[in-house]
Design a protein around this motif. Structure first.
Motif, PDB file in Angstrom:
ATOM      1  N   GLY A   6       0.787  -1.232   0.000  1.00 14.53           N
ATOM      2  CA  GLY A   6       0.000   0.000   0.000  1.00 14.53           C
ATOM      3  C   GLY A   6       0.812   1.272   0.000  1.00 14.53           C
ATOM      4  N   VAL A   7       2.135   1.168   0.028  1.00 14.70           N
ATOM      5  CA  VAL A   7       2.992   2.357   0.037  1.00 14.70           C
ATOM      6  C   VAL A   7       2.858   3.070  -1.303  1.00 14.70           C
ATOM      7  CG1 VAL A   7       5.396   3.147   0.140  1.00 14.70           C
ATOM      8  CG2 VAL A   7       4.577   1.391   1.729  1.00 14.70           C
ATOM      9  N   SER A   8       2.635   4.387  -1.245  1.00 15.42           N
ATOM     10  CA  SER A   8       2.414   5.162  -2.468  1.00 15.42           C
ATOM     11  C   SER A   8       3.675   5.788  -3.021  1.00 15.42           C
ATOM     12  CB  SER A   8       1.372   6.254  -2.221  1.00 15.42           C
ATOM     13  OG  SER A   8       1.842   7.182  -1.260  1.00 15.42           O
ATOM     14  N   CYS A   9       4.734   5.857  -2.194  1.00 15.49           N
ATOM     15  CA  CYS A   9       5.962   6.522  -2.624  1.00 15.49           C
ATOM     16  C   CYS A   9       7.066   6.214  -1.627  1.00 15.49           C
ATOM     17  CB  CYS A   9       5.729   8.031  -2.690  1.00 15.49           C
ATOM     18  SG  CYS A   9       7.160   9.020  -3.182  1.00 15.49           S
ATOM     19  N   VAL A  10       8.297   6.153  -2.129  1.00 17.93           N
ATOM     20  CA  VAL A  10       9.467   6.056  -1.258  1.00 17.93           C
ATOM     21  C   VAL A  10      10.328   7.275  -1.538  1.00 17.93           C
ATOM     22  CG1 VAL A  10      11.501   4.723  -0.583  1.00 17.93           C
ATOM     23  CG2 VAL A  10       9.422   3.530  -1.332  1.00 17.93           C
ATOM     24  N   ILE A  11      10.693   7.965  -0.468  1.00 16.21           N
ATOM     25  CA  ILE A  11      11.587   9.125  -0.547  1.00 16.21           C
ATOM     26  C   ILE A  11      12.883   8.714   0.137  1.00 16.21           C
ATOM     27  CG2 ILE A  11      11.981  11.517   0.191  1.00 16.21           C
ATOM     28  CD1 ILE A  11       8.854  11.735   0.439  1.00 16.21           C
ATOM     29  N   ALA A  12      14.011   8.956  -0.510  1.00 15.67           N
ATOM     30  CA  ALA A  12      15.301   8.645   0.101  1.00 15.67           C
ATOM     31  C   ALA A  12      16.345   9.632  -0.386  1.00 15.67           C
ATOM     32  CB  ALA A  12      15.728   7.223  -0.232  1.00 15.67           C
ATOM     33  N   GLU A  13      17.436   9.702   0.383  1.00 15.97           N
ATOM     34  CA  GLU A  13      18.554  10.531  -0.056  1.00 15.97           C
ATOM     35  C   GLU A  13      19.116   9.974  -1.361  1.00 15.97           C
ATOM     36  OE1 GLU A  13      22.923  12.006   1.473  1.00 15.97           O
ATOM     37  OE2 GLU A  13      21.402  11.500   2.970  1.00 15.97           O
ATOM     38  N   THR A  14      19.328   8.657  -1.405  1.00 12.03           N
ATOM     39  CA  THR A  14      19.744   7.981  -2.636  1.00 12.03           C
ATOM     40  C   THR A  14      19.154   6.578  -2.654  1.00 12.03           C
ATOM     41  OG1 THR A  14      21.777   7.116  -1.622  1.00 12.03           O
ATOM     42  CG2 THR A  14      21.967   9.219  -2.812  1.00 12.03           C
ATOM     43  N   PHE A  15      19.058   6.027  -3.857  1.00 15.68           N
ATOM     44  CA  PHE A  15      18.579   4.663  -4.069  1.00 15.68           C
ATOM     45  C   PHE A  15      19.668   3.856  -4.752  1.00 15.68           C
ATOM     46  CE2 PHE A  15      14.695   7.142  -3.941  1.00 15.68           C
ATOM     47  CZ  PHE A  15      13.835   6.347  -3.203  1.00 15.68           C
ATOM     48  N   ALA A  16      19.708   2.567  -4.449  1.00 17.54           N
ATOM     49  CA  ALA A  16      20.544   1.666  -5.227  1.00 17.54           C
ATOM     50  C   ALA A  16      19.990   1.688  -6.651  1.00 17.54           C
ATOM     51  CB  ALA A  16      20.499   0.259  -4.642  1.00 17.54           C
ATOM     52  N   ARG A  17      20.865   1.723  -7.621  1.00 13.19           N
ATOM     53  CA  ARG A  17      20.431   1.889  -9.019  1.00 13.19           C
ATOM     54  C   ARG A  17      19.497   0.779  -9.489  1.00 13.19           C
ATOM     55  NH1 ARG A  17      19.715   6.575  -9.823  1.00 13.19           N
ATOM     56  NH2 ARG A  17      20.144   6.775  -7.637  1.00 13.19           N
ATOM     57  N   ILE A  18      19.779  -0.465  -9.153  1.00 11.50           N
ATOM     58  CA  ILE A  18      18.921  -1.546  -9.627  1.00 11.50           C
ATOM     59  C   ILE A  18      17.543  -1.453  -8.976  1.00 11.50           C
ATOM     60  CG2 ILE A  18      19.671  -3.317  -7.976  1.00 11.50           C
ATOM     61  CD1 ILE A  18      18.937  -3.919 -11.709  1.00 11.50           C
ATOM     62  N   ILE A  49       9.329   6.728  -6.734  1.00  9.94           N
ATOM     63  CA  ILE A  49      10.415   6.978  -5.789  1.00  9.94           C
ATOM     64  C   ILE A  49      10.997   8.352  -6.078  1.00  9.94           C
ATOM     65  CG2 ILE A  49      10.959   4.555  -5.386  1.00  9.94           C
ATOM     66  CD1 ILE A  49      13.166   4.743  -7.402  1.00  9.94           C
ATOM     67  N   VAL A  50      11.400   9.047  -5.013  1.00  7.62           N
ATOM     68  CA  VAL A  50      11.908  10.411  -5.154  1.00  7.62           C
ATOM     69  C   VAL A  50      13.175  10.556  -4.342  1.00  7.62           C
ATOM     70  CG1 VAL A  50      11.400  12.858  -4.787  1.00  7.62           C
ATOM     71  CG2 VAL A  50       9.555  11.302  -5.447  1.00  7.62           C
ATOM     72  N   GLU A  51      14.232  11.048  -4.980  1.00  9.07           N
ATOM     73  CA  GLU A  51      15.470  11.345  -4.263  1.00  9.07           C
ATOM     74  C   GLU A  51      15.443  12.795  -3.791  1.00  9.07           C
ATOM     75  OE1 GLU A  51      18.719  10.327  -6.904  1.00  9.07           O
ATOM     76  OE2 GLU A  51      18.764   8.292  -6.077  1.00  9.07           O
ATOM     77  N   CYS A  52      15.692  12.994  -2.497  1.00  5.01           N
ATOM     78  CA  CYS A  52      15.761  14.337  -1.937  1.00  5.01           C
ATOM     79  C   CYS A  52      16.456  14.260  -0.574  1.00  5.01           C
ATOM     80  CB  CYS A  52      14.379  14.952  -1.777  1.00  5.01           C
ATOM     81  SG  CYS A  52      14.432  16.663  -1.166  1.00  5.01           S
ATOM     82  N   LYS A  53      17.689  14.688  -0.545  1.00  3.22           N
ATOM     83  CA  LYS A  53      18.497  14.615   0.673  1.00  3.22           C
ATOM     84  C   LYS A  53      17.866  15.391   1.825  1.00  3.22           C
ATOM     85  CE  LYS A  53      23.003  15.442   2.563  1.00  3.22           C
ATOM     86  NZ  LYS A  53      24.143  16.250   2.686  1.00  3.22           N
ATOM     87  N   SER A 112       3.001  14.892   1.654  1.00  3.98           N
ATOM     88  CA  SER A 112       2.454  14.786   0.305  1.00  3.98           C
ATOM     89  C   SER A 112       3.574  15.045  -0.697  1.00  3.98           C
ATOM     90  CB  SER A 112       1.294  15.767   0.093  1.00  3.98           C
ATOM     91  OG  SER A 112       1.720  17.094   0.268  1.00  3.98           O
ATOM     92  N   VAL A 113       3.466  14.389  -1.844  1.00  6.19           N
ATOM     93  CA  VAL A 113       4.464  14.498  -2.898  1.00  6.19           C
ATOM     94  C   VAL A 113       3.739  14.759  -4.208  1.00  6.19           C
ATOM     95  CG1 VAL A 113       6.360  13.359  -4.115  1.00  6.19           C
ATOM     96  CG2 VAL A 113       5.917  12.802  -1.710  1.00  6.19           C
ATOM     97  N   ASN A 114       4.131  15.824  -4.892  1.00  2.99           N
ATOM     98  CA  ASN A 114       3.600  16.129  -6.204  1.00  2.99           C
ATOM     99  C   ASN A 114       4.587  15.600  -7.234  1.00  2.99           C
ATOM    100  OD1 ASN A 114       3.288  17.577  -8.754  1.00  2.99           O
ATOM    101  ND2 ASN A 114       1.740  18.780  -7.677  1.00  2.99           N
ATOM    102  N   PHE A 115       4.173  14.600  -8.009  1.00  2.15           N
ATOM    103  CA  PHE A 115       5.097  13.964  -8.946  1.00  2.15           C
ATOM    104  C   PHE A 115       5.393  14.827 -10.164  1.00  2.15           C
ATOM    105  CE2 PHE A 115       3.151  10.097  -6.911  1.00  2.15           C
ATOM    106  CZ  PHE A 115       4.206   9.907  -6.048  1.00  2.15           C
ATOM    107  N   ASP A 116       4.486  15.743 -10.504  1.00  2.00           N
ATOM    108  CA  ASP A 116       4.734  16.632 -11.644  1.00  2.00           C
ATOM    109  C   ASP A 116       5.859  17.622 -11.337  1.00  2.00           C
ATOM    110  OD1 ASP A 116       2.788  15.546 -13.309  1.00  2.00           O
ATOM    111  OD2 ASP A 116       1.226  16.888 -12.564  1.00  2.00           O
ATOM    112  N   THR A 117       5.862  18.151 -10.122  1.00  2.00           N
ATOM    113  CA  THR A 117       6.830  19.200  -9.771  1.00  2.00           C
ATOM    114  C   THR A 117       7.983  18.687  -8.915  1.00  2.00           C
ATOM    115  OG1 THR A 117       5.641  19.793  -7.750  1.00  2.00           O
ATOM    116  CG2 THR A 117       5.002  20.942  -9.788  1.00  2.00           C
ATOM    117  N   GLY A 118       7.797  17.532  -8.257  1.00  2.00           N
ATOM    118  CA  GLY A 118       8.805  17.018  -7.328  1.00  2.00           C
ATOM    119  C   GLY A 118       8.714  17.651  -5.950  1.00  2.00           C
ATOM    120  N   LEU A 119       7.716  18.494  -5.725  1.00  2.00           N
ATOM    121  CA  LEU A 119       7.581  19.180  -4.437  1.00  2.00           C
ATOM    122  C   LEU A 119       7.083  18.216  -3.370  1.00  2.00           C
ATOM    123  CD1 LEU A 119       7.902  21.988  -3.099  1.00  2.00           C
ATOM    124  CD2 LEU A 119       5.429  22.250  -3.393  1.00  2.00           C
TER     125      LEU A 119
END
Length: 163
Positions: free
Chosen positions: A79-91, A103-107, A120-127
């Motif tokens: 049920g998770v709608s998004c994962v936010i992390a500083e970095t993700f493993a590439r694979i 998934i969104v990268e944001c330190k 909340s996360v807006n996928f169009d803007t990344g906000l």
């Protein structure tokens, strides 16, 4: 899906695929079965407490370890709608997009957002907005072609829709 909104489950650095979905459950690829064991080796109460739309926030190198696609499938099916992390493993990054898990990268967001916050996360803007604290963060927005993949539910459904 143009936006996600949910309660945060927070984790640290190097959350690997073996704690996202332990290898002992890989006899199946059924999303609902994988979801039952999502995060259990790092957070025994995760599956009892997660609700549709909730968000995972983690630090560096989320999804490291093996290349199994089961890990993002388990997260999405839980049920998770998004994962936010500083970095993700590439694979993991590639697998997540391929199965339609945003998934969104944001330190800055990964450092500031706390467990239990509503985000909340807006996928169009990344906000990224931490509605609990009022803070906002600028994450990476998805290019239009990646948004199409995610909106379609992943690479295979997208390809099938193009026929």
């Amino acid at each position: 899906m143009k936006e996600a909104r949910g309660k945060v489950f927070r984790y640290g650095d190097n959350v690997d695929t073996d704690v996202i979905i332990p290898a002992r459950y890989l006899a199946t690829s059924e999303p609902s079965e994988l979801a039952k064991h999502c995060m259990e080796d790092i957070d025994k109460n995760f599956i009892k407490n997660v609700h549709q739309g909730d968000i995972i926030v983690a630090q560096k190198n989320f999804g490291c370890g093996s290349s199994r696609e089961h890990a993002p499938i388990a997260i999405k099916a839980a049920g998770v709608s998004c994962v936010i992390a500083e970095t993700f493993a590439r694979i993991f990054y590639r697998n997540a997009i391929n199965i339609g898990l945003p998934i969104v990268e944001c330190k800055e967001a990964a450092e500031a957002i706390q467990a239990g916050d509503t985000v909340s996360v807006n996928f169009d803007t990344g906000l990224i907005t931490d509605e609990t604290t009022g803070q906002t963060f600028q994450g990476q927005s998805f290019p239009p072609f990646m948004q199409k993949l995610i909106d379609a539910g992943g690479l295979i459904p997208y390809i099938n829709s193009q026929e």
